[in-house]
Design a protein around this motif. Structure first.
Motif, mmCIF file in Angstrom:
data_model
loop_
_atom_site.group_PDB
_atom_site.id
_atom_site.type_symbol
_atom_site.label_atom_id
_atom_site.label_comp_id
_atom_site.label_asym_id
_atom_site.label_seq_id
_atom_site.Cartn_x
_atom_site.Cartn_y
_atom_site.Cartn_z
ATOM 1 N N UNK A 64 13.695 11.502 8.047
ATOM 2 C CA UNK A 64 14.193 12.557 8.938
ATOM 3 C C UNK A 64 15.713 12.531 9.112
ATOM 4 N N UNK A 65 16.320 11.357 8.960
ATOM 5 C CA UNK A 65 17.769 11.243 9.174
ATOM 6 C C UNK A 65 18.511 11.156 7.840
ATOM 7 N N UNK A 66 18.030 10.315 6.932
ATOM 8 C CA UNK A 66 18.713 10.150 5.648
ATOM 9 C C UNK A 66 18.131 11.017 4.541
ATOM 10 N N UNK A 67 17.067 11.778 4.846
ATOM 11 C CA UNK A 67 16.457 12.716 3.888
ATOM 12 C C UNK A 67 15.903 12.036 2.644
ATOM 13 N N UNK A 68 15.346 10.838 2.802
ATOM 14 C CA UNK A 68 14.678 10.175 1.689
ATOM 15 C C UNK A 68 13.340 10.863 1.418
ATOM 16 N N UNK A 69 12.894 10.835 0.161
ATOM 17 C CA UNK A 69 11.543 11.287 -0.158
ATOM 18 C C UNK A 69 10.544 10.217 0.302
ATOM 19 N N UNK A 70 9.268 10.580 0.473
ATOM 20 C CA UNK A 70 8.279 9.562 0.868
ATOM 21 C C UNK A 70 8.237 8.368 -0.085
ATOM 22 N N UNK A 71 8.324 8.640 -1.400
ATOM 23 C CA UNK A 71 8.292 7.536 -2.365
ATOM 24 C C UNK A 71 9.526 6.663 -2.242
ATOM 25 N N UNK A 72 10.693 7.279 -2.088
ATOM 26 C CA UNK A 72 11.925 6.500 -1.938
ATOM 27 C C UNK A 72 11.882 5.661 -0.670
ATOM 28 N N UNK A 73 11.335 6.242 0.409
ATOM 29 C CA UNK A 73 11.208 5.483 1.655
ATOM 30 C C UNK A 73 10.283 4.290 1.470
ATOM 31 N N UNK A 74 9.174 4.511 0.745
ATOM 32 C CA UNK A 74 8.252 3.405 0.498
ATOM 33 C C UNK A 74 8.886 2.302 -0.327
ATOM 34 N N UNK A 75 9.633 2.693 -1.356
ATOM 35 C CA UNK A 75 10.294 1.700 -2.211
ATOM 36 C C UNK A 75 11.366 0.919 -1.458
ATOM 37 N N UNK A 76 11.915 1.514 -0.404
ATOM 38 C CA UNK A 76 12.940 0.823 0.388
ATOM 39 C C UNK A 76 12.384 -0.409 1.093
ATOM 40 N N UNK A 77 11.064 -0.468 1.229
ATOM 41 C CA UNK A 77 10.459 -1.613 1.904
ATOM 42 C C UNK A 77 10.010 -2.699 0.928
ATOM 43 N N UNK A 78 10.412 -2.579 -0.330
ATOM 44 C CA UNK A 78 10.068 -3.614 -1.304
ATOM 45 C C UNK A 78 10.651 -4.963 -0.901
ATOM 46 N N UNK A 79 11.869 -4.958 -0.333
ATOM 47 C CA UNK A 79 12.469 -6.233 0.082
ATOM 48 C C UNK A 79 11.697 -6.825 1.257
ATOM 49 N N UNK A 118 0.813 -1.208 0.000
ATOM 50 C CA UNK A 118 0.000 0.000 0.000
ATOM 51 C C UNK A 118 0.844 1.254 0.000
ATOM 52 N N UNK A 119 1.911 1.263 0.811
ATOM 53 C CA UNK A 119 2.780 2.446 0.871
ATOM 54 C C UNK A 119 3.471 2.689 -0.462
ATOM 55 N N UNK A 120 3.946 1.590 -1.092
ATOM 56 C CA UNK A 120 4.627 1.731 -2.385
ATOM 57 C C UNK A 120 3.643 2.138 -3.473
ATOM 58 N N UNK A 121 2.511 1.453 -3.521
ATOM 59 C CA UNK A 121 1.523 1.719 -4.564
ATOM 60 C C UNK A 121 0.950 3.126 -4.427
#
Length: 483
Positions: free
Chosen positions: A311-326, A170-173
């Protein structure tokens, strides 16, 4: 089958023999229909989270009121699920499943077309109520389609895998749809799915209901629903404000009182909504406790790491969501592996071992830092933790629904649905409270450093809960339910 499970019994649909993992064509089609519905509703838990600021700007929500888009869904999905599970036992599980899918389609269409906050909130209420209807009915239909054995375990494994993966998906989509099309497609995407399910479901799903149709325990239904609504509201408000906020304390106190009255009512009525004896069964009680903690720990870990990445690594919301693909990949693998682990080692060992592996994957995350290289630790840890978490969830689903009479399938699946939904709702505010307390106590340090300290402290708590859960299940879950 292991000694944790009872022999196969006759069910409402086509059945396979105990120990046979093969499925008929009708069973496979029914499974696809039921899993599609459950996965879609799981996605709805988180699909709008990334898009909330955009939705607020388009529809007219103030920043302070954005949380109600998520809260409206959570209140109805968790608050009404137990009642709807029991209604499905009485009125018919396929009938309630179809009604819920109609409501999902209508609510999603309304949400996609919404131009005012009121219409959008009504749409989210409809989606939440649809979840409360469809998920327990779908689970009851699923376990009624397969006899106890490897085929049912495999089906429950797939269901647990997709339900857990749906939260991450859901977060990624949501991010992809918002960036590429519009946040409105987070609603519209449900409409063709609901239509397809409504076309196929009447053909492949057989009706199932309790042969004995007792009167619905209306007082019990009212008090437990109000109690759960107050609990979810209190937990959600705690995440948005604080645990000491008067509204939070009042809601939680009201929840305790209402649920206490519910227990008193159940002891007095002749046909209780929840036969209290059912909660004394080791498999039902400890299975649901394990499920609650499994969903609370993993979904709250996603919240913590999302805060860290942004907040720490300055990822965008979409990049953060894609990080949970694994993590999503890990949950799918865990759902496929879970039935095999249960078949080889038993329900109890699967739950205990899964929690211990999840803890072993979670605790190293205290080593994350302000360096971008920490992402590699996150990818490995969330993948392994996702596999282990789904093994626990499969073990929980099998444990909590085994040895349950056919007449109580809807109730049993309503309990499991409530456990996972309240776990999702409760885990995040608890971890948020830990993180916030550390951040507020950190003075004279950069914000990123304070957030990092808060996240790592909460990770210690999260991993510790996994260990506590493993110990408790090992000590108190009996290998065979006695009732």
């Amino acid at each position: 089958m292991t000694t944790d499970q009872a022999p196969a019994s006759e069910t409402a649909g086509e059945t396979t023999t105990t120990g046979d993992a093969r499925m008929t064509r009708r069973q496979r089609t029914a499974l696809v229909v039921l899993l599609t519905a459950s996965f879609t509703l799981a996605v709805d838990f988180s699909i709008l989270n990334v898009a909330l600021p955009t939705i607020g700007a388009d529809v007219g929500f103030g920043i302070a009121n954005l949380q109600w888009i998520a809260t409206a869904f959570a209140l109805c999905s968790a608050g009404f699920t137990l009642l709807m599970g029991r209604v499905a036992d009485i009125a018919g599980r396929r009938r309630m499943f179809l009604i819920g899918m109609v409501l999902l389609g209508a609510g999603s269409l309304a949400g996609g077309l919404a131009t005012t906050p009121a219409v959008l909130l009504v749409a989210r209420v409809a989606q939440g109520f649809a979840t409360a209807i469809v998920v327990p009915a779908a689970l009851a239909l699923l376990i009624g389609t397969f006899a106890e054995g490897r085929a049912r375990d495999k089906a429950l494994g797939l269901n647990g895998s997709l339900m857990a993966a749906g939260f991450t998906t859901g977060a990624i989509l949501g991010g992809l749809l918002t960036d590429l099309l519009s946040w409105r497609w987070a609603f519209f995407i449900n409409v063709p799915i609901a239509i397809a399910v409504l076309v196929v479901a009447p053909i492949v799903l057989k009706e199932g209901r309790s042969e004995n149709r007792p009167r619905l325990d209306v007082p019990g239904a009212v008090f437990v629903t109000l109690g759960l609504l107050a609990l979810v509201f209190g937990l959600t408000n705690a995440a948005e404000s604080s645990w000491t906020d008067p509204l939070t304390l009042g809601a939680l106190a009201a929840s305790v009182c209402l649920l206490a009255v519910f227990v008193a009512v159940e002891r007095a009525v002749s046909h209780p909504l929840i036969p209290l004896g059912m909660l004394t069964r080791s498999n039902v009680a400890w299975g649901n406790i394990a499920g609650f903690l499994a969903f609370a720990t993993e979904t709250s870990l996603v919240f913590l790491l999302t805060i860290y990445l942004q907040k720490v690594l300055d990822y965008t919301p979409l990049a953060a969501g894609l990080s949970f693909a694994v993590l999503g990949l890990g949950t799918v693998i865990g759902g496929l592996l879970g039935p095999k682990v249960v078949g080889r080692f038993g329900n109890k060992a699967a739950i205990v071992g899964g929690f211990l592996v999840q803890a072993a994957a979670t605790l190293p995350l205290v080593l994350i830092s302000e360096s971008g290289n920490s992402i590699w630790l996150i990818l490995v840890a969330t993948f392994v933790g996702g596999v282990a978490n789904l093994v626990v969830i499969v073990g929980f689903m099998i444990t909590a629904t085994t040895d349950v009479p056919e007449s109580e399938h809807g109730l049993a699946t309503g309990l499991t649905t409530m456990s996972q939904q309240v776990g999702i709702t409760m885990g995040t505010p608890v971890m948020s409270a830990v993180l916030t307390a550390v951040v507020l106590a950190s003075t004279g340090v950069p914000e990123a450093t304070a957030v990092l300290d808060g996240v790592t402290t909460a990770v210690w708590v999260n991993g510790g809960l996994c260990i506590v859960a493993a110990v408790a299940v090992a000590a108190f879950l009996r290998r065979r339910a006695a009732f």
